[in-house]
Design a protein around this motif. Structure first.
Motif, short mmCIF file in Angstrom:
data_model
loop_
_atom_site.label_atom_id
_atom_site.label_comp_id
_atom_site.label_asym_id
_atom_site.label_seq_id
_atom_site.Cartn_x
_atom_site.Cartn_y
_atom_site.Cartn_z
N ASP A 1 45.95 38.48 45.64
CA ASP A 1 45.09 38.23 46.80
C ASP A 1 45.35 39.26 47.88
O ASP A 1 46.49 39.67 48.11
CB ASP A 1 45.35 36.83 47.37
CG ASP A 1 45.00 35.73 46.38
OD1 ASP A 1 44.01 35.88 45.66
OD2 ASP A 1 45.73 34.72 46.34
N LYS B 1 40.83 34.21 35.77
CA LYS B 1 40.00 35.29 36.28
C LYS B 1 39.01 35.76 35.21
O LYS B 1 37.84 36.05 35.50
CB LYS B 1 40.88 36.46 36.72
CG LYS B 1 40.12 37.59 37.40
CD LYS B 1 41.08 38.65 37.91
CE LYS B 1 40.31 39.75 38.64
NZ LYS B 1 41.23 40.79 39.16
N ARG B 2 39.47 35.81 33.95
CA ARG B 2 38.60 36.23 32.86
C ARG B 2 37.44 35.28 32.67
O ARG B 2 36.31 35.68 32.41
CB ARG B 2 39.42 36.32 31.57
CG ARG B 2 38.64 36.86 30.36
CD ARG B 2 39.39 36.63 29.08
NE ARG B 2 39.52 35.21 28.77
CZ ARG B 2 38.54 34.45 28.25
NH1 ARG B 2 37.36 34.99 28.00
NH2 ARG B 2 38.74 33.18 28.00
N GLY C 1 35.96 33.48 34.92
CA GLY C 1 34.98 33.62 35.98
C GLY C 1 34.35 32.31 36.42
O GLY C 1 33.22 32.30 36.94
N GLN D 1 39.88 28.16 40.13
CA GLN D 1 40.67 29.31 40.55
C GLN D 1 42.14 28.99 40.73
O GLN D 1 42.93 29.87 41.06
CB GLN D 1 40.11 29.89 41.85
CG GLN D 1 38.70 30.44 41.71
CD GLN D 1 38.63 31.58 40.73
OE1 GLN D 1 39.43 32.51 40.79
NE2 GLN D 1 37.69 31.53 39.81
N VAL E 1 37.95 33.87 44.38
CA VAL E 1 36.77 34.70 44.13
C VAL E 1 36.43 35.46 45.39
O VAL E 1 36.37 34.89 46.47
CB VAL E 1 35.58 33.83 43.69
CG1 VAL E 1 34.33 34.67 43.54
CG2 VAL E 1 35.90 33.12 42.40
#
Length: 319
Positions: free
Chosen positions: A148, A241-242, A244, A248, A318
């Motif tokens: 982040d 993350k992959r 999407g 999160q 995100v």
């Protein structure tokens, strides 16, 4: 008989806009796009000073603890500053705590009028103070270990005029690693343990005083468990993350985190500590003792980039 200075508690609030590229949704003090910090200034009435001593811990509040009040008793001005994560380290982001500390130093100089600001790092505040001072003098961090963006290069942290350490440990990562129970074989089933390192079990083949060879293997096993947890956390970050998706974050529990051979073997780092008690219990006992003498009232993040790692993670937001 020592005469104590008369002083008063002055409640303070520092509020500023949150500028991070992602939004926290829980576990911090803030609302409507702002971060709200609370603190207390301990100073004598009619006793001006050009110097203030600033206490901050990443997740604790310190205004009722013995040392700040003892300094106030002696006539010094003391600022007990809370971060945005008071009494809650499950959501802790250390880089943001550095920003919070910087805001308090700005407030102490700009609003309260102090010419000199001295950081006092007590316990976990020691590594925080050193981390802050290092980034204020030579800022390098732009992202957290979780990926982040928290840009300390651009935030403009100003160095303190001095740093004092009191009973400070090396770092949260170092301490947590030294307290991990290396006997745990399965993070989802902490009852499944290696008897070789299960020092709380009477059936453990190793009893104090421990041999140097056992201590070395015990410490290596603690680091290995740390690394195993860290690798899982980083893999989960990458997987979420992959995907999407909207998911999160993924919380998990780290079991059996109070295990150190020093608590059973007084020949390791010898001092006057009682044997068979954890460091936390010893700290509480000593804090109460200090309080009585002075008359004053008395999870962690993903590990990449840190020397010993850590034991939980928060997933990147995100953008």
């Amino acid at each position: 008989m020592t005469t104590k200075a008369e002083w008063q508690r002055i409640p303070l609030i520092v509020s500023f806009p949150e500028t991070a590229k992602y939004t926290e949704t829980y576990g911090f003090a803030g609302n409507s796009g702002r971060v709200n910090l609370e603190g207390q200034l301990l100073r004598g009435a009619g006793a001006p000073s050009k110097t203030v001593y600033v206490f901050m811990h990443p997740t604790s509040t310190l205004q009722l603890l013995p040392m700040p009040t003892a300094l106030a008793d002696s006539g010094l001005h003391v600022l007990c500053a809370a971060s945005r994560y008071p009494k809650n380290d499950t959501a802790l982001i250390m880089e943001k705590v550095a920003i919070d500390l910087g805001k308090w130093l700005d407030y102490a100089r700009g609003e309260l009028g102090y010419e000199k600001v001295v950081l006092v790092g007590w316990s976990g505040g020691g590594s925080l103070s050193l981390f802050y001072q290092a980034q204020a003098e030579n800022p390098t961090i732009t992202h957290t270990p979780a990926g982040d963006e928290v840009n300390l290069v651009e935030v403009g942290l100003k160095p303190a005029d001095g740093v004092i350490f009191i009973a400070a440990h090396l770092s949260r990562a170092e301490t947590l690693t030294e307290w991990l129970d290396p006997s745990v074989l399965d993070e989802l089933d902490p009852d499944l343990r290696d008897p070789e390192f299960d020092i709380y079990s009477p059936d453990c083949p190793h009893q104090p005083p421990y041999s140097a060879e056992f201590i070395q293997r015990f410490r290596a096993a603690q680091v290995a468990r740390n690394r195993k947890i860290t690798h899982w956390a980083l893999d989960m970050l990458a997987e979420l993350k992959r995907r999407g998706s909207f998911e999160q974050e993924r919380a998990f529990v780290v079991h059996r985190t109070m295990c150190d051979v020093r608590w059973f073997d007084g020949t390791i780092d010898p001092n006057d500590r009682p044997i068979g008690r954890s460091a936390r219990a010893i700290w509480v006992i000593r804090a109460r003792s200090m309080s009585a003498r002075s008359g004053s009232p008395a999870s962690r993040r993903c590990a990449r980039g840190y020397p010993s790692g850590a034991t939980t993670c928060r997933m990147p937001r995100v953008r």
